[in-house]
Write a protein that holds these residues in place. Structure first.
Motif, PDB file in Angstrom:
ATOM      1  N   GLN A 177      31.868 108.361  56.168  1.00  0.00           N
ATOM      2  CA  GLN A 177      31.684 108.369  57.616  1.00  0.00           C
ATOM      3  C   GLN A 177      32.722 109.262  58.296  1.00  0.00           C
ATOM      4  O   GLN A 177      32.406 109.996  59.234  1.00  0.00           O
ATOM      5  CB  GLN A 177      31.792 106.941  58.165  1.00  0.00           C
ATOM      6  CG  GLN A 177      31.657 106.842  59.684  1.00  0.00           C
ATOM      7  CD  GLN A 177      30.329 107.337  60.176  1.00  0.00           C
ATOM      8  OE1 GLN A 177      29.281 106.820  59.786  1.00  0.00           O
ATOM      9  NE2 GLN A 177      30.320 108.354  61.038  1.00  0.00           N
ATOM     10  N   SER A 206      21.698 115.601  61.802  1.00  0.00           N
ATOM     11  CA  SER A 206      20.836 115.358  60.648  1.00  0.00           C
ATOM     12  C   SER A 206      21.521 115.803  59.356  1.00  0.00           C
ATOM     13  O   SER A 206      21.548 115.074  58.358  1.00  0.00           O
ATOM     14  CB  SER A 206      19.518 116.114  60.824  1.00  0.00           C
ATOM     15  OG  SER A 206      18.699 115.976  59.683  1.00  0.00           O
ATOM     16  N   ASP A 209      24.761 113.468  58.715  1.00  0.00           N
ATOM     17  CA  ASP A 209      24.368 112.099  58.350  1.00  0.00           C
ATOM     18  C   ASP A 209      23.743 112.062  56.963  1.00  0.00           C
ATOM     19  O   ASP A 209      24.015 111.148  56.170  1.00  0.00           O
ATOM     20  CB  ASP A 209      23.357 111.551  59.359  1.00  0.00           C
ATOM     21  CG  ASP A 209      23.989 111.140  60.674  1.00  0.00           C
ATOM     22  OD1 ASP A 209      25.240 111.169  60.769  1.00  0.00           O
ATOM     23  OD2 ASP A 209      23.239 110.786  61.609  1.00  0.00           O
ATOM     24  N   GLU A 210      22.925 113.052  56.661  1.00  0.00           N
ATOM     25  CA  GLU A 210      22.189 113.007  55.404  1.00  0.00           C
ATOM     26  C   GLU A 210      23.042 113.448  54.219  1.00  0.00           C
ATOM     27  O   GLU A 210      22.777 113.040  53.088  1.00  0.00           O
ATOM     28  CB  GLU A 210      20.881 113.787  55.546  1.00  0.00           C
ATOM     29  CG  GLU A 210      19.929 113.027  56.465  1.00  0.00           C
ATOM     30  CD  GLU A 210      18.719 113.799  56.928  1.00  0.00           C
ATOM     31  OE1 GLU A 210      18.386 114.829  56.311  1.00  0.00           O
ATOM     32  OE2 GLU A 210      18.096 113.371  57.922  1.00  0.00           O
ATOM     33  N   MET A 213      24.628 110.123  53.477  1.00  0.00           N
ATOM     34  CA  MET A 213      23.736 109.233  52.728  1.00  0.00           C
ATOM     35  C   MET A 213      23.544 109.720  51.290  1.00  0.00           C
ATOM     36  O   MET A 213      23.475 108.923  50.351  1.00  0.00           O
ATOM     37  CB  MET A 213      22.408 109.125  53.465  1.00  0.00           C
ATOM     38  CG  MET A 213      22.542 108.364  54.772  1.00  0.00           C
ATOM     39  SD  MET A 213      20.999 108.121  55.650  1.00  0.00           S
ATOM     40  CE  MET A 213      20.792 109.699  56.451  1.00  0.00           C
ATOM     41  N   ALA A 230      21.978  98.895  55.146  1.00  0.00           N
ATOM     42  CA  ALA A 230      21.966  99.956  56.159  1.00  0.00           C
ATOM     43  C   ALA A 230      21.527 101.286  55.549  1.00  0.00           C
ATOM     44  O   ALA A 230      20.795 102.055  56.177  1.00  0.00           O
ATOM     45  CB  ALA A 230      23.349 100.096  56.785  1.00  0.00           C
ATOM     46  N   LEU A 231      21.951 101.559  54.328  1.00  0.00           N
ATOM     47  CA  LEU A 231      21.560 102.810  53.663  1.00  0.00           C
ATOM     48  C   LEU A 231      20.071 102.791  53.327  1.00  0.00           C
ATOM     49  O   LEU A 231      19.381 103.810  53.471  1.00  0.00           O
ATOM     50  CB  LEU A 231      22.404 103.014  52.408  1.00  0.00           C
ATOM     51  CG  LEU A 231      22.413 104.425  51.802  1.00  0.00           C
ATOM     52  CD1 LEU A 231      22.845 105.464  52.818  1.00  0.00           C
ATOM     53  CD2 LEU A 231      23.317 104.470  50.573  1.00  0.00           C
ATOM     54  N   ASP A 233      17.853 101.094  55.046  1.00  0.00           N
ATOM     55  CA  ASP A 233      17.162 101.198  56.334  1.00  0.00           C
ATOM     56  C   ASP A 233      17.105 102.635  56.837  1.00  0.00           C
ATOM     57  O   ASP A 233      16.181 103.010  57.568  1.00  0.00           O
ATOM     58  CB  ASP A 233      17.853 100.319  57.383  1.00  0.00           C
ATOM     59  CG  ASP A 233      17.631  98.828  57.126  1.00  0.00           C
ATOM     60  OD1 ASP A 233      16.724  98.495  56.346  1.00  0.00           O
ATOM     61  OD2 ASP A 233      18.375  98.020  57.697  1.00  0.00           O
ATOM     62  N   SER A 234      18.084 103.443  56.443  1.00  0.00           N
ATOM     63  CA  SER A 234      18.131 104.832  56.915  1.00  0.00           C
ATOM     64  C   SER A 234      16.971 105.659  56.379  1.00  0.00           C
ATOM     65  O   SER A 234      16.692 106.748  56.886  1.00  0.00           O
ATOM     66  CB  SER A 234      19.456 105.481  56.494  1.00  0.00           C
ATOM     67  OG  SER A 234      19.493 105.671  55.080  1.00  0.00           O
ATOM     68  N   ARG A 237      14.109 107.671  58.335  1.00  0.00           N
ATOM     69  CA  ARG A 237      14.193 109.013  58.911  1.00  0.00           C
ATOM     70  C   ARG A 237      13.656 110.093  57.967  1.00  0.00           C
ATOM     71  O   ARG A 237      13.612 111.276  58.346  1.00  0.00           O
ATOM     72  CB  ARG A 237      15.631 109.319  59.317  1.00  0.00           C
ATOM     73  CG  ARG A 237      16.600 109.405  58.143  1.00  0.00           C
ATOM     74  CD  ARG A 237      18.041 109.407  58.597  1.00  0.00           C
ATOM     75  NE  ARG A 237      18.396 110.631  59.299  1.00  0.00           N
ATOM     76  CZ  ARG A 237      19.487 110.761  60.045  1.00  0.00           C
ATOM     77  NH1 ARG A 237      20.300 109.730  60.218  1.00  0.00           N
ATOM     78  NH2 ARG A 237      19.751 111.901  60.632  1.00  0.00           N
TER      79      ARG A 237
END
Length: 566
Positions: A177, A206, A209-210, A213, A230-231, A233-234, A237
């Motif tokens: 992060q 994008s 963030d990606e 991830m 959370a990962l 749930d991502s 996108r």
């Protein structure tokens, strides 16, 4: 025998490096028009680079960057139309290796201008107008600022991965992060005191963030741990714009993680994962079995509506399955895997994995089977961009069908290599492996030989073979590429699949197909006798090295091949 769940089970409806340019059209596909001009294009520069290459990504295959060359006019102008599957996608311009830029495309027109006199010296070379112009004009400055920030902070920059892998899951999330936040902070400065482009902010967010991830999935894979909710749930996108190169890498890492989870589920619950609902199987049989009578169709409709009521209907389904086993096995296996996706992941992730299923298994199917499964998946998928991404990949796979038919129908295999298609030489033999190999090698005395040992079922082999055409284009034409296909631990791939793969991936050269006994005979001659290993043989027939660098290390391998010929 086909595997059934309990009678009465409800019917499960499942919603769901350069390889050439896809020139087919999609009914729902939009286009990006790219026009522009190279200013001050002189004759020398035009002769050196008379065309521009434009590339884009496909979500489902990180190795398939789709490219198209467009010729320059004498005044330096150019015009090209490119398909676009997502509302926004990253595109790449490469001018003969002399100038490169990334830009954001959307349906519409983008205009690009750059100066031929400034290729190596301009701090800002490319100027954009049209769709996403603000974002594209600020993007180069964003990259420069981002690089400066990462250089100044080695903990989150150059040394990031030295410190990342051994962290706990929570510490890895925090570190990832911090890196994403630092990278994204470059957007504001890149605007040069102007308001940052909203499209650039979305684009950069994008990407950052990606990447975050992606590396968290890699952390989970390397440490054999589960990812956070959370990962997971991502993954929603995945279907959202923009489509970037970073998105493709992240999606691939998620796919690798999903493959592990699927295998775990198959191991822990084999009875469920090997079964399908009765109604679904009846529907698949009706829609895909050949030469069904009206009575058989009616009985299948009754089973679809009511399930199984008696053993005679079970015997009936098994009989139809046995008559159409090859086709139905392909579809049943796909549906079994799809059910596991649904159990493990949310709808967007499931949709992605369902279209990815074929792309990761293309090498297992003939091109006719690829078309069959693609048609079925298209009917089961609910996301247009995913469906079109799969369709694009499949059409690339089958575009060489005429040559594939010719090489498959070529049956005159001999001990000495015979040209089945221009540039493709095939050989098969009942001789002992060493004597056969030496006989073939004698025919290439006076030439440098790059020896490729591979197996179709070996993932690393397939990865390395992607680099062969580029390697061949970079060495003298008289260098011989000698492919030795090794028998693996699994069932030997059919000759049809081997030949199809060779043509589809442009593996020009000489191909020897070894059986297990010939391999054993060659164990010391070709040591290491493992898939995805390589050797270089001098023009005098002696080995320069039995453990040469791989095609993916292209520059190193080119040098080794050239050195062996001197």
């Amino acid at each position: 025998m086909i595997n059934f769940e309990c009678m009465g089970t409800r019917f499960i409806c499942l919603a769901i490096i350069f390889s050439g340019f896809f020139t087919y059209s999609f009914a729902s596909t939009d286009s990006l028009i790219v026009k522009g001009r190279i200013l001050n294009l002189n004759g020398r520069l035009y002769r050196q680079a008379p065309a521009i290459t434009f590339s884009r990504n496909n979500l489902l295959q990180p190795q398939s960057e789709l490219s198209k060359q467009t010729p320059l006019e004498a005044d330096g102008s150019f015009l090209v139309s490119l398909p676009i599957l997502f509302p926004q996608e990253e595109f790449y311009l490469d001018y003969g290796g002399k100038a490169f830029t990334t830009f954001l495309g959307s349906p519409g027109t983008v205009e690009i201008i750059f100066d031929g006199d400034s290729l190596a010296k301009a701090s800002k070379l490319f100027y954009f107008s049209g769709v996403n112009a603000d974002a594209n004009n600020q993007y180069a400055q964003y990259l420069a600022v981002e690089n400066k920030l990462l250089t100044a902070n080695s903990y989150l920059g150059a040394n990031f991965f030295k410190n990342f892998w051994e962290n706990s899951a929570s510490a890895a999330r925090e570190m990832a992060q911090q890196r994403a936040t630092l990278r994204l902070s470059a957007v504001k400065e890149a605007a040069n005191n102007n308001v940052p482009s909203p499209a650039l902010m979305q684009w950069a967010k994008s990407i950052t963030d990606e990447e975050q991830m992606q590396i968290l999935y890699e952390h989970a894979l390397s440490n054999q741990t589960d990812v956070s909710k959370a990962l997971l749930d991502s993954l929603k996108r995945l279907s959202e714009p923009p489509l970037t190169g970073q998105r493709v890498i992240w999606a691939n890492r998620f796919g690798n993680y999903a493959d592990l989870k699927v295998e775990e589920r198959k191991y822990t619950n084999p009875s469920k994962t090997n079964s399908l609902p009765v109604r679904l199987m009846a529907t698949l049989i009706k829609n895909n079995a050949g030469n069904l009578t009206d009575e058989e169709k009616q009985r299948l409709d009754n089973i679809t509506a009511n399930g199984l009521a008696e053993k005679a209907e079970l015997d009936f389904l098994n009989k139809l399955f046995a008559k159409n086993e090859m086709v139905l096995n392909i579809l049943f296996n796909y549906e079994r895997e799809s059910r596991i996706y649904t159990d493990l992941f949310d709808s967007t992730a499931t949709e992605f994995l369902k279209v990815r299923y074929l792309t990761k298994n293309l090498y297992k199917y003939t091109y006719k089977q690829q078309l069959l499964l693609n048609k079925h998946i298209q009917s089961r998928s609910g996301y247009p961009a995913f469906r079109e991404s799969l369709d694009e990949i499949v059409r690339l796979e089958v575009k060489d069908s005429a040559d594939i038919r010719k090489i498959v129908e070529f049956k005159d295999l001999k001990t000495d290599p015979t040209e089945a298609l221009p540039g493709y030489f095939l050989a098969a033999s009942n001789d002992r492996g060493t004597s056969w190999f030496n006989r073939v090698l004698d025919k290439y005395k006076g030439k440098t030989v790059y020896l490729i040992k591979w197996n179709l079922d070996d993932a690393r082999s397939r990865e390395e073979l992607e680099y062969i055409p580029a390697l061949q284009a970079s060495v003298p034409e008289d260098v011989v590429f000698l492919f030795v296909h090794l028998s693996g631990d699994e069932a030997v791939p059919s000759e049809t699949l081997l030949k199809q793969y060779i043509v589809r991936h442009k593996l020009k050269g000489t191909h020897l197909f070894m059986d297990a006994n010939q391999m054993m005979d060659l164990l010391f001659r070709l040591n290491p006798l493992d898939a995805a290993t390589f050797s270089i043989i001098r023009p005098n027939g002696k080995f320069a090295t039995k453990n040469a660098s791989a095609p993916s290390t292209t520059e190193k391998t080119i040098k080794a091949i050239l050195d062996a010929g001197n």
